[in-house]
Design a protein around this motif. Structure first.
Motif, PDB file in Angstrom:
ATOM      1  N   UNK A  18      49.349   6.357 -11.901  1.00  0.00           N
ATOM      2  CA  UNK A  18      48.510   6.206 -12.979  1.00  0.00           C
ATOM      3  C   UNK A  18      47.137   6.123 -12.687  1.00  0.00           C
ATOM      4  N   UNK A  74      48.807  -0.990 -19.089  1.00  0.00           N
ATOM      5  CA  UNK A  74      49.626   0.089 -18.541  1.00  0.00           C
ATOM      6  C   UNK A  74      51.213  -0.993 -18.552  1.00  0.00           C
ATOM      7  N   UNK A 112      52.862   1.554  -6.184  1.00  0.00           N
ATOM      8  CA  UNK A 112      53.500   1.499  -7.357  1.00  0.00           C
ATOM      9  C   UNK A 112      52.462   1.782  -8.452  1.00  0.00           C
ATOM     10  N   UNK A 145      39.247  -4.760 -15.616  1.00  0.00           N
ATOM     11  CA  UNK A 145      39.537  -5.011 -14.277  1.00  0.00           C
ATOM     12  C   UNK A 145      40.949  -5.311 -14.006  1.00  0.00           C
ATOM     13  N   UNK A 146      41.564  -5.033 -13.056  1.00  0.00           N
ATOM     14  CA  UNK A 146      42.718  -5.548 -12.878  1.00  0.00           C
ATOM     15  C   UNK A 146      43.055  -5.780 -11.163  1.00  0.00           C
ATOM     16  N   UNK A 147      43.267  -7.175 -10.938  1.00  0.00           N
ATOM     17  CA  UNK A 147      43.480  -7.526  -9.349  1.00  0.00           C
ATOM     18  C   UNK A 147      45.029  -7.144  -9.119  1.00  0.00           C
ATOM     19  N   UNK A 148      45.275  -6.443  -8.098  1.00  0.00           N
ATOM     20  CA  UNK A 148      46.550  -6.031  -7.634  1.00  0.00           C
ATOM     21  C   UNK A 148      46.535  -6.497  -6.085  1.00  0.00           C
ATOM     22  N   UNK A 149      47.871  -6.871  -5.744  1.00  0.00           N
ATOM     23  CA  UNK A 149      47.924  -7.344  -4.181  1.00  0.00           C
ATOM     24  C   UNK A 149      47.958  -5.864  -3.364  1.00  0.00           C
ATOM     25  N   UNK A 156      47.717  -8.260 -11.609  1.00  0.00           N
ATOM     26  CA  UNK A 156      48.833  -7.366 -11.957  1.00  0.00           C
ATOM     27  C   UNK A 156      49.794  -8.041 -10.746  1.00  0.00           C
ATOM     28  N   UNK A 163      47.954  -6.140 -17.844  1.00  0.00           N
ATOM     29  CA  UNK A 163      47.280  -5.164 -18.054  1.00  0.00           C
ATOM     30  C   UNK A 163      47.925  -4.087 -19.102  1.00  0.00           C
ATOM     31  N   UNK A 188      57.550   3.264 -10.753  1.00  0.00           N
ATOM     32  CA  UNK A 188      57.701   1.858 -10.709  1.00  0.00           C
ATOM     33  C   UNK A 188      57.147   1.159 -11.965  1.00  0.00           C
ATOM     34  N   UNK A 189      56.621   1.981 -12.890  1.00  0.00           N
ATOM     35  CA  UNK A 189      55.808   1.513 -14.068  1.00  0.00           C
ATOM     36  C   UNK A 189      56.815   1.100 -15.159  1.00  0.00           C
ATOM     37  N   UNK A 190      57.429   1.856 -15.422  1.00  0.00           N
ATOM     38  CA  UNK A 190      58.276   1.987 -16.602  1.00  0.00           C
ATOM     39  C   UNK A 190      59.288   0.643 -16.739  1.00  0.00           C
ATOM     40  N   UNK A 246      42.340  -8.891 -15.647  1.00  0.00           N
ATOM     41  CA  UNK A 246      43.771  -9.162 -15.472  1.00  0.00           C
ATOM     42  C   UNK A 246      44.258  -9.317 -13.967  1.00  0.00           C
TER      43      UNK A 246
END
Lengths: 399, 515
Positions: free
Chosen positions: A275, B117, A271, A261-265, B478, B115, B388-390, B476
């Motif tokens: 993916x 990625x 962005x 799990x990844x929490x993102x704003x 990000x 993460x 935006x990932x790279x 995680x």
């Protein structure tokens, strides 16, 4: 007689208390509202006095109106009321079938009701499928569900014995409807089980999913079930400011189920979208056009997914389907406490700055790829059909 | 510390692996000429050697840590191999300074939790580990304070950061003395490089800063050997002042006059975050041109930069609406223009700006609202990037743990570490005291107390559900700083050299290079 009065008073008190709870948002969230509505309707049906199903329909529609007005943007109460109404109407139809089959006295009715029938048939032809086109009118004549017809019937059957028969019949009817509502409750509470079984078909191994609605129980159950068969990563948006704590807890719970799990704003959605394999959304209510209302911020996420051609699927129980059409977006979106956006002690801003905190968001059907319900997966353009299957056209407006 | 390591046994082999790769990456990063081509080339051999030594020491330390884990956890054969290797290396590196360094490293060392990625991006800890501790001795105090201000987000935004850096450089230059045996034009650049190296520990350089540094180094190299140090220093300071005036202040004035035509009476402008030039534009249109317009400020977690802009605009009497990014679809209906600031504009026309900008530009484009970007041409860079990932800046995941509507208050890295250590120690001491007192009591009592303690801990963590996110292996956070807006979403870029479409960015860059 006094006991009847008491019953009536009792039930009114009960209705009022539920209405008040709805108004104060003590009952909120489509699941709890739906269950609460079911329970209330069961009590209403068992407590109220009526001689004829039409009266019951009126009573329930009245209650439904009150519930809807108490929380106008919570559609599940209205949906449940409509489901129950359609249940009653179906039951009435069946009854008529039986009555018509038995009583020969109905034959002379047929002439007078012919016009009604034809109107009704047209109506039904519109609603039901193409397969009914070629069936003869013989059947249809009998399946009259018309109010007038019933009233005429009532006037005809006027003997005391018939009255007695009717009383026992009402009793039967009552128990059938209550049984129906119980089944409805079962259906609502077992929704995630039915939805979960589809998870394997939708998620592949090592997929990256994104969910912008961390408050949804259905989404959580779906993911937890999917984890048993697949390994995947879930990105969880924070849904600041209204559901951030839920989001964090949701993420923690997912992690406890061994899901990466990844929490993102909320701002990071664009962005990372390139993916993301699929976006999974939990809906608050789904409309006849295939659009849905969910937590705020989701519309932008779905737009973004559309931009990246990422599939969006919405998980929702059948009870969230509403027969209404979302003509006006603003009427669907509730606005919440702006103190969550800006602290009150910020005196420089509070007086001068307009602050808004919408709680919901309307997602247009074009941005949704598929709906996963407990009766299967449907494309948004097909939702109107599911709506027709579950609701009667005459109940759309509860007035 | 060993306890901590013991807990994370399953992660440790991976962690040590990533350490290797990042070490390698660091070296390629600094020599890969993207922002700063000169500093590496010009730094003297001695420093390079020092760095090499340190890297090997770091590796040894990492291996030692992995080896320790192997012992405590009874872990795999890889661990035992490491130990053998270590014995050789340890004998070589038994100098006192190295031991000290290893100690330092174990202290700062934190497991990288990013993460998968985004694991190629540098974390704050890695940035700090990448620098040489000796650097701090030759770093000018003004740079030290600037570094702290950057890392605590007291100075944010590429323009303010660039200005602050140039002003700090002015102080560095004016207090600089050329060592014997070299000339100012040769030595000052390497001296500055050290300062920049240290500055980079706070946050990666912004495009503006990179451009300004390149210009400054150019200027230094152009100074002839015959000029006296005093004159040269004065000349450089004047040039810096001129640069700030031309590239930032005057550029802003030109952008304002270019852009003010877009703000008409009764129009609604939407903006995201806080851009210096945009706030100037709004204030100019309001006070000088007496236009009546409304500004919608969209903001996001965790920096809440928009609040600063809202305060500024409100205090000057401009009608403002403040919303968070989740309300985007509700407010876009009656917006006339989207005006955005930039962090950098890449030469393939993409806008590199605060994360969330792309989302807004996309939503606006789908509703046919024109998106304007206001930026100085110093923000143009010849880098190209596709998503935006790279390449991005990784901010601290801890910033998102606290659920608050106020901008985060960040502590400097050293203070942060110190407080963490201290709280750990305090906890340990508490436990010790508790144990001692428990030993005196009977067993039943002790269990109760520990349970109570657990309850207390739960209560503490309850306020922030993710407080212990670093200990949950599958979880995680990000927190990236920027995203990339595709050129299709941008109607025009307004700069001091005129308004242009995103496709014309490389043209401007070429013009600059030729002059």
């Amino acid at each position: 007689m006094s006991s009847q009065h008491k019953d009536k008073a009792d039930i009114n008190v009960h209705i009022d208390s539920v209405v008040n709870k709805l108004k104060r948002r003590q009952i909120s969230g489509s699941y709890t509202v739906a269950i609460e509505t079911c329970q209330l309707l069961m009590r209403v049906i068992s407590a109220s006095r009526w001689n004829h199903p039409d009266q019951l329909i009126d009573i329930i529609a009245q209650v439904g109106k009150k519930l809807v007005q108490a929380q106008p943007r919570e559609f599940s109460s209205g949906n449940i009321v409509r489901r129950v109404l359609s249940l009653i109407r179906d039951e009435m139809n069946d009854d008529n079938d039986v009555n018509n089959g038995n009583g020969g006295n109905n034959n002379n009715n047929n002439n007078s009701n012919y016009i009604n029938n034809s109107v009704n048939n047209e109506n039904q032809a519109m609603i039901s499928s193409m397969f009914a086109l070629l069936t003869t009118n013989e059947n249809k004549k009998n399946t009259v569900s018309n109010q007038q017809n019933l009233q005429q019937q009532k006037s005809q059957v006027s003997s005391a014995s018939a009255q007695l028969k009717k009383n026992t019949h009402t009793q039967d009817f009552r128990s059938i409807i209550i049984q129906g509502i119980k089944e409805l409750i079962d259906e609502i509470s077992s929704i995630s089980e039915n939805i979960e079984t589809m998870s394997v078909d939708l998620i592949h191994d090592n997929e990256v999913l994104l969910t912008p609605t961390p408050g949804s129980k259905t989404v959580f159950n779906f993911l937890a079930k999917a984890r048993l068969k697949r390994k995947f990563t879930v990105l969880v948006t924070e849904c600041f400011p209204n559901e951030t704590e839920e989001a964090h807890k949701f993420a923690k719970k997912l992690a406890a189920h061994k899901i990466d799990t990844v929490v993102i704003p909320d701002s990071t959605v664009f962005a990372v979208m390139s993916r993301v394999g699929k976006v999974i959304v939990g809906a608050r209510s789904v409309f006849a056009n295939g659009g849905c209302v969910t937590s705020s911020g989701v519309a932008a996420v779905c737009e973004c997914a559309k931009e990246y051609k990422t599939p969006v699927f919405v998980v929702a129980g059948l009870y969230k389907l509403s027969p209404l059409y979302p003509f006006d977006r603003d009427s669907l979106v509730e606005v919440g406490n702006s103190g969550k956006v800006m602290e009150w002690e910020d005196s420089q801003l509070v007086g001068n700055c307009e602050v808004t905190n919408p709680l919901f968001d309307y997602v247009v059907p074009e941005n949704i790829d598929i709906y996963i319900t407990n009766v299967g997966g449907f494309s948004p353009s097909f939702i109107y059909r599911i709506v027709l299957d579950n609701y009667k056209a005459e109940d759309v407006n509860l007035e | 510390m060993s306890e901590n390591a013991g807990e994370k046994v399953p992660v440790s082999p991976k962690a040590s692996g990533s350490e290797h790769s990042t070490d390698v990456k660091v070296s390629t990063h600094s020599s890969g000429t993207e922002v700063l081509p000169e500093p590496k080339k010009l730094s003297n051999k001695e420093l390079k050697e020092l760095k090499k030594k340190e890297k090997s020491a770091k590796r040894a330390a990492a291996k030692a840590a992995a080896g320790d884990n192997g012992i405590t956890g009874g872990n795999t054969s890889a661990g035992s191999q490491n130990i053998k290797h270590d014995d050789h290396q340890k004998n070589k590196l038994q100098t006192s300074s190295n031991i000290k360094k290893q100690l330092n490293q174990t202290k700062i060392k934190e497991f990288k939790k990013v993460p998968p990625l985004f694991s190629h991006l540098e974390t704050r800890e890695q940035r700090i580990l990448a620098t040489t501790p000796q650097l701090a001795n030759i770093v000018h105090p003004s740079i030290l304070s600037l570094t702290l201000k950057y890392s605590t987000y007291n100075i944010v935004g590429s323009t303010p950061r660039c200005r602050a850096m140039l002003l700090a450089f002015k102080q560095v230059i004016s207090s600089y003395d050329t060592p014997e045996g070299t000339t100012l034009s040769r030595n000052l650049t390497s001296h500055l490089s050290h300062q920049i190296e240290y500055l980079k520990t706070s946050r990666p350089l912004s495009a503006t800063m990179g451009n300004a540094i390149r210009w400054l180094k150019q200027e230094i190299s152009l100074i002839s050997i015959d000029v006296s140090d005093k004159d040269a220093k004065k000349e450089l300071c004047d040039k810096i002042d001129q640069f700030i005036r031309e590239k930032l202040e005057l550029a802003h004035d030109l952008i304002i006059s270019n852009c003010s035509v877009h703000i008409q009476n009764n129009s609604t402008i939407l903006t995201y975050g806080n851009s210096e030039v945009l706030s100037k534009i709004f204030e100019y249109c309001h006070s000088k041109e007496n236009k009546k317009f409304r500004v919608i400020i969209v903001d996001s977690r965790p920096l809440f930069e928009g609040k600063k802009l809202a305060k500024k605009l409100c205090s000057s009497g401009i009608k403002c609406q403040y919303v968070l990014i989740n309300a985007l679809s509700s407010i876009l209906n009656d917006v006339d223009y989207i005006m955005l600031g930039a962090h950098a504009v890449l030469s393939n026309g993409r806008l590199y700006s605060r994360v969330g900008t792309a989302l807004i530009a996309m939503s606006a484009t789908s509703r046919n609202i024109p998106v304007l970007v206001c930026c100085e041409s110093i923000k143009f860079t010849d880098k190209v990037q596709l998503d935006s990932v790279t390449l991005n800046e990784l901010a601290d995941g801890d910033d998102l743990v606290k659920i608050d509507k106020k901008p985060i208050k960040k502590l400097g890295f050293a203070l942060d570490q110190f407080l963490k250590e201290k709280s750990l120690e305090e906890e340990k001491e508490k436990l010790k005291i508790q144990k001692n007192s428990n030993n005196n009591n009977n067993n039943n009592g002790s269990k109760k107390i520990t349970k109570e303690q657990e309850g207390e801990m739960n209560f503490l963590t309850k306020t922030e559900p993710l407080a212990n996110w670093k200990e949950i292996s599958n979880l995680n956070i990000l927190n990236i700083m920027y995203d990339l807006t595709p050129p299709e979403y941008i109607k025009k870029i307004i700069t001091e050299v005129g308004s242009l479409p995103p496709s014309s960015v490389p043209v401007i860059l070429r013009e600059y290079k030729s002059t």
